[in-house]
Design a protein around this motif. Sequence first.
Motif, mmCIF file in Angstrom:
data_model
loop_
_atom_site.group_PDB
_atom_site.id
_atom_site.type_symbol
_atom_site.label_atom_id
_atom_site.label_comp_id
_atom_site.label_asym_id
_atom_site.label_seq_id
_atom_site.Cartn_x
_atom_site.Cartn_y
_atom_site.Cartn_z
ATOM 1 N N LEU A 205 0.877 -1.161 0.000
ATOM 2 C CA LEU A 205 0.000 0.000 0.000
ATOM 3 C C LEU A 205 0.921 1.219 0.000
ATOM 4 O O LEU A 205 1.533 1.539 1.015
ATOM 5 N N GLY A 206 1.083 1.833 -1.160
ATOM 6 C CA GLY A 206 1.913 3.031 -1.254
ATOM 7 C C GLY A 206 3.327 2.834 -0.732
ATOM 8 O O GLY A 206 3.808 3.639 0.053
ATOM 9 N N ASP B 234 4.571 7.980 -2.729
ATOM 10 C CA ASP B 234 4.705 7.042 -1.610
ATOM 11 C C ASP B 234 4.998 7.820 -0.330
ATOM 12 O O ASP B 234 5.666 8.865 -0.382
ATOM 13 N N ASP B 235 4.565 7.297 0.798
ATOM 14 C CA ASP B 235 4.840 8.058 2.021
ATOM 15 C C ASP B 235 6.261 7.846 2.540
ATOM 16 O O ASP B 235 6.628 8.335 3.600
ATOM 17 N N LEU C 67 6.203 9.428 -7.578
ATOM 18 C CA LEU C 67 7.416 9.456 -6.751
ATOM 19 C C LEU C 67 7.358 8.246 -5.833
ATOM 20 O O LEU C 67 6.401 8.092 -5.069
ATOM 21 N N ARG C 68 8.370 7.382 -5.924
ATOM 22 C CA ARG C 68 8.278 6.114 -5.210
ATOM 23 C C ARG C 68 9.514 5.813 -4.359
ATOM 24 O O ARG C 68 10.616 6.266 -4.669
ATOM 25 N N GLY C 69 9.273 4.962 -3.369
ATOM 26 C CA GLY C 69 10.361 4.374 -2.592
ATOM 27 C C GLY C 69 11.169 5.410 -1.832
ATOM 28 O O GLY C 69 10.673 6.430 -1.385
ATOM 29 N N LEU D 189 8.608 9.541 -13.618
ATOM 30 C CA LEU D 189 8.626 8.548 -12.549
ATOM 31 C C LEU D 189 9.992 8.618 -11.878
ATOM 32 O O LEU D 189 11.020 8.456 -12.535
ATOM 33 N N ILE D 190 10.000 8.867 -10.585
ATOM 34 C CA ILE D 190 11.266 8.908 -9.836
ATOM 35 C C ILE D 190 11.164 7.840 -8.754
ATOM 36 O O ILE D 190 10.233 7.855 -7.952
#
Length: 459
Positions: free
Chosen positions: A26-27, A267-268, A284-286, A301-302
């Motif tokens: 989840l995120g 993502d948090d 924005l991920r990870g 996408l980063i």
Amino acid sequence: MVAVAILAAGRGTRMKSDLPKVLHSLGGRSLVERVLHSLSEVEPSRCLVIVGYQGDRIQDALVEVIDRLPPLPDLEFVEQTQQLGTGHAVQQLLPHLEGFTGDLLVLNGDVPLLRSQTLKNLLETHQEHQNAATLLTAQMPNPKGYGRVFCNGQNLVKEIVEDRDCTPAQKQNRRINAGVYCFNWPQLEKVLPQLVANNDQQEYYLTDAVKFMEPVMAVDVEDYQEILGINDRKQLSHAYEILQERVKDAWMAAGVTLVSPDTIAIDDTVQLQPDVTIEPQTHLRGNTAIASGSRIGPGSLIENSQIGENVTVLYSVVTDSVVKNGTRIGPYAHLRGHVEVGESCRIGNFVELKNSTLGDRTNAAHLSYLGDATLGNQVNIGAGTITANYDGVKKHRTKIGDRTKTGSNSVLVAPVTLGEDVTVAAGSVVTRDVPDDSLVIARARQIVRKGWRLKPQQE
Ligand code: UD1
Ligand code: CA
């Protein structure tokens, strides 16, 4: 003293997945990791995770992220070999909590949006009133699927009836059980062996324990969204929307501009500085951090990347990379597999960088592939320059010194080193090292035959 138990042994049949439900993402974090995060205000003295279906996988996944969990005592994994219900799951704690005299906070592993403050309040209420048990409830607009909580005045709980065991009249009750409970352990310990499985699912329900305890108090959560349980993919996507709204609201309050936030996903686990601008259709991920003044998107996408100040990234994909201050990326660039780009560089249209390091003020503006390469400062990569880094068996490195310029459509066949201030003529195929301050031309010489033309066709 508070011990925590997280119920995570079920398969999660309704997810229709091989992956155990609590490991669904989840995120950027698994459901069970989120549940552990909600403990940040609780300060438990023990933390037990009840696992069963693919328990090893859950254990491995949690060990992997241990560094980003709030400070908690060592996780103790307790196996529930057969999943005979939530009551049966808690029964597995009996040998582990022998002699424990404090409170036990029980959390379902599939309730990922809880706020830590909510758990703190629940514990405080429990301890203030010296309840036998205190449980979190909510007035749910759509209570379908949840256990209904029946109270007689003063929020004292009479019984909890699972949705499938409810009469039509009982189904009208919108007060639902969140799956979050605080028990006085010595009292629960006595009750657990009395649970029976006479219900629609033939399972031992933890919720039946409240019938044998007194007083049991229900505490309504203010924001019902916090206690949404994840049982299927639809609920997972709904929870994602809620989480995204929380994350984005927090970043906007902290001084980040989000243009058309509904089209952006963050993502948090991501860190943003004030005066960052995120344009539409950007993800924005990870483990990503973006410094002040940078503008990311549209259409980018980063992932797992560190972006410096005043960087622009336009219609590009950046993963596992570092981009330093003032650099411009895109449109249509792809950085992947440990790239480091220095300050004030320009990585332009259709350029792919992989496992490469670039110094400051170095440009690769058009149509290039640079893989396994180390470039100095102020290098200029001409349009269409390619590092041929793979000989069919192994990858090799290309080194390019400061201020070197490669001509259009040159191929650098690795392993190869170009010194400083080298000029590579357009169309060259460079197979051997080139010393500093040189021109390298590695192509067929142009031949011009003046006055030459095709002979006329013989009849
Ligand atoms: C449970 C509650 C219900 C509540 C809802 C809130 C019971 C009987 N019902 O229902 O009142 O409204 O949560 O979300 O408790 N688990 C085990 N071992 C088992 C069975 C389940 O560890 O043998 C774990 C699951 O992995 C899951 C959690 O317990 O994390 C809840 O199980 P689930 O089957 O989802 O319960 P619900 O039917 O949602
Ligand atoms: Ca559930």
